[in-house]
Design an enzyme around this catalytic site. Structure first.
Site, short mmCIF file in Angstrom:
data_model
loop_
_atom_site.label_atom_id
_atom_site.label_comp_id
_atom_site.label_asym_id
_atom_site.label_seq_id
_atom_site.Cartn_x
_atom_site.Cartn_y
_atom_site.Cartn_z
N GLN A 188 44.56 49.46 94.90
CA GLN A 188 45.32 50.34 94.01
C GLN A 188 46.74 50.52 94.55
O GLN A 188 46.92 50.72 95.75
CB GLN A 188 44.65 51.72 93.90
N CYS A 203 42.52 50.86 83.36
CA CYS A 203 43.99 50.88 83.45
C CYS A 203 44.61 50.48 82.12
O CYS A 203 45.81 50.21 82.06
CB CYS A 203 44.45 49.95 84.57
C1 LIG Z 1 41.03 47.06 88.64
S1 LIG Z 1 40.36 46.22 90.03
C2 LIG Z 1 39.31 47.49 90.66
C3 LIG Z 1 38.83 47.30 92.07
C4 LIG Z 1 38.32 48.55 92.78
N1 LIG Z 1 37.50 49.38 91.96
C5 LIG Z 1 39.49 49.35 93.33
O1 LIG Z 1 39.90 50.33 92.70
O2 LIG Z 1 40.01 48.97 94.37
C6 LIG Z 1 39.31 45.07 89.25
C7 LIG Z 1 38.56 44.15 90.18
O3 LIG Z 1 37.68 43.36 89.39
C8 LIG Z 1 37.66 42.04 89.89
N2 LIG Z 1 37.24 41.20 88.75
C9 LIG Z 1 37.99 40.71 87.75
N3 LIG Z 1 37.21 40.07 86.85
C10 LIG Z 1 35.94 40.18 87.30
C11 LIG Z 1 34.68 39.75 86.81
N4 LIG Z 1 34.59 39.07 85.66
N5 LIG Z 1 33.58 40.05 87.51
C12 LIG Z 1 33.66 40.74 88.68
N6 LIG Z 1 34.82 41.17 89.21
C13 LIG Z 1 35.95 40.91 88.52
C14 LIG Z 1 39.05 41.80 90.42
O4 LIG Z 1 39.05 40.78 91.40
C15 LIG Z 1 39.39 43.18 90.98
O5 LIG Z 1 39.02 43.27 92.33
#
Ligand SMILES: C[S@@+](CC[C@H](N)C(=O)[O-])C[C@H]1O[C@@H](n2cnc3c(N)ncnc32)[C@H](O)[C@@H]1O
Length: 472
Positions: A310, A430
């Site tokens: 974040q 987001c």
């Molecule tokens: C908005 S971030 C949130 C991460 C965590 N909750 C944080 O706040 O640090 C979204 C995460 O989802 C992962 N991601 C994106 N597409 C995905 C998918 N299809 N399946 C699993 N993870 C995914 C990204 O790599 C990223 O780490």
């Protein structure tokens, strides 16, 4: 006016850049002057005016204002304009702090004071949830947008594109909606350590024996500078994103330029693929471990060049505390878990959940493993795409927590939540538009929206983070 229309305009780029494009490309109405009452704010930060000839998106205008605007482009069902003068300003109008505001694509709301920014963001979420989500407006009467502890100097991550202009290597930020570079020396939303690091690197760039990247010819070596910092730890990470390989002499020159900024760690990231994606998959550390640490409440978390973290540490702490408080039941499924930031809050003694966490990015999962161990916490961590993992997961989850990227959840994830009969979903988002879309699908499966709170993770921009709780 439907929000869908706003979304269409967002996809075609932000209003500022559309103006400059349209001047040359349209036999148009450019120059036509209009006096417009601004009724709302679009999801790209333009004012919305409704006229008898349709909706006009007005760059630089705020809701409640009367502005003199110049028409820039007319499309079939909407038009674009830019504010020429403000006839009746909003009481919340203020002077932008940054001289690049209005050109740079980073910030959209510096001309609104902070209380107005918060109420505009609550309005954007309310709008998306009612218009796109189909939820009753009464549910959002008390929707609050929690202020960021820091409205300026909060960003712990910045990416600067690098190009060559007339034989000179230049960096800065992109002009809104285009890849035209605006050279900048400092950025008021970036944390001080990032500005210091950037300033030092900027001084050294002209000494490099190679050029910046050219997107049209796909030539030039240096594509991006990526910088990250730990707000509580003071650690900094610098990564040079390269197109192709460099000779040893050039790497030495690059390291000297980076080392002048005294980063805690310096990495090379290789990205030779044409396109807009900043980082490639291969990263090598040249100074330090390639990771830096940050603290979130009592937890210390490490992350590397490519893993998500974040961007606003203080606000992330407030949001994660709140999200963890919304969890019920002992078994929790967390999808899109990154390096385990929220996972720590969920698996903590206070929350007491047995967490299964799913994340697709391998190095983020490796970081999450280290982070859970280092903090003395336990969770089952799975490296998989959420939409694939849910098909194999068995168990009864008291709460499913999701924190997807801007595109929202894959339909298969929402169907699986329904199939799990999970009594509670905590949705961290987001992007209000995809939150609204996904919440609508869950509502169709019998979930009720029982609480919603927004958090200003990105002050001065139009972006907003939201935590929605849905219950069966
Ligand atoms: C908005 S971030 C949130 C991460 C965590 N909750 C944080 O706040 O640090 C979204 C995460 O989802 C992962 N991601 C994106 N597409 C995905 C998918 N299809 N399946 C699993 N993870 C995914 C990204 O790599 C990223 O780490």
């Amino acid at each position: 006016m439907g929000v869908l229309r706003v979304e269409r305009s967002v996809r075609s780029g932000s209003s500022q850049s559309r103006y400059s494009q349209s001047r040359s490309s349209q036999a148009n109405p450019a120059g036509e002057r209009l006096r417009l009452e601004i009724a709302g704010l679009s999801s790209d930060g333009s004012g919305i005016a409704r006229t008898d000839r349709g909706v006009v998106f007005v760059a630089g205008a705020l809701p409640g204002e009367l502005v003199e605007a110049e028409l820039v482009k007319r499309r079939k069902d909407f038009a674009l304009a830019r504010t020429v003068s403000v006839v009746r300003p909003s009481p919340g109008r203020t002077a932008p702090r940054c001289s690049a505001f209005g050109q740079c694509g980073g910030c959209q709301l510096q001309h609104a004071d902070y209380p107005l920014q918060l109420s505009l963001k609550a309005g954007l979420v309310r709008d998306a949830m009612t218009r796109l989500g189909g939820f009753a407006p009464e549910l959002f009467e008390n929707l609050e947008c929690v202020p960021s502890p820091l409205p300026w100097g909060y960003r712990n991550k910045a990416s600067f594109p690098v190009q060559s202009l007339r034989g000179r290597i230049v960096t800065g930020f992109y002009h809104a909606g285009s890849h035209r570079l605006i050279p900048i020396k400092t950025c008021p939303v970036n944390a001080a350590p990032l500005n210091a690091l950037y300033g030092a690197v900027l001084k050294g760039l002209p000494s490099l024996p190679f050029g910046g990247y050219d997107e049209t010819t796909h030539e030039g070596k240096l594509r991006h500078l990526v910088m990250r910092s730990g707000f509580h730890t003071g650690q900094t990470l610098l990564s040079f994103v390269l197109n192709g390989r460099l000779a040893a002499k050039s790497i030495k020159a690059l390291v000297a330029v980076g080392a002048a900024g005294r980063p805690s760690t310096l990495t090379l990231n290789h990205n030779s693929r044409p396109g807009n994606v900043i980082l490639g998959t291969h990263t090598e550390p040249l100074i330090g471990s390639g990771r830096i640490a940050e603290r979130l409440d009592e937890w210390t978390l490490e992350f590397d060049t490519t893993s998500f973290f974040q961007v606003n540490t203080g606000q992330a702490e407030q949001l994660f505390r709140y999200a963890a408080e919304q969890v019920r039941g002992t078994d929790v499924l967390e999808l899109y878990s990154g390096v385990g930031s929220l996972t720590c809050f969920l698996a903590s003694r206070a929350c007491g959940a047995r967490v299964t966490a799913v994340e697709e990015w391998r190095s983020a999962v490796a970081m999450a493993e280290r982070n859970m161990r280092a903090n003395g916490l336990e969770a089952r961590l799975l490296c998989a795409r959420a939409e694939e993992a849910v098909g194999d997961l068995r168990g009864s989850y008291g709460t499913v927590v999701v924190d997807p990227p801007r595109d929202g959840c894959d339909r298969a994830v929402l169907e699986a939540i329904h199939a799990f009969r999970a009594p509670r979903v905590v949705y961290v988002s987001c992007n209000p538009a995809t939150l609204a879309r996904d919440a609508r699908i869950l509502a169709g499966h019998g979930y009720r929206l029982t609480s919603i709170r927004s958090f200003d993770m990105f002050p001065q921009t139009v972006h907003v983070e939201t935590v929605a709780v849905l219950e069966r």
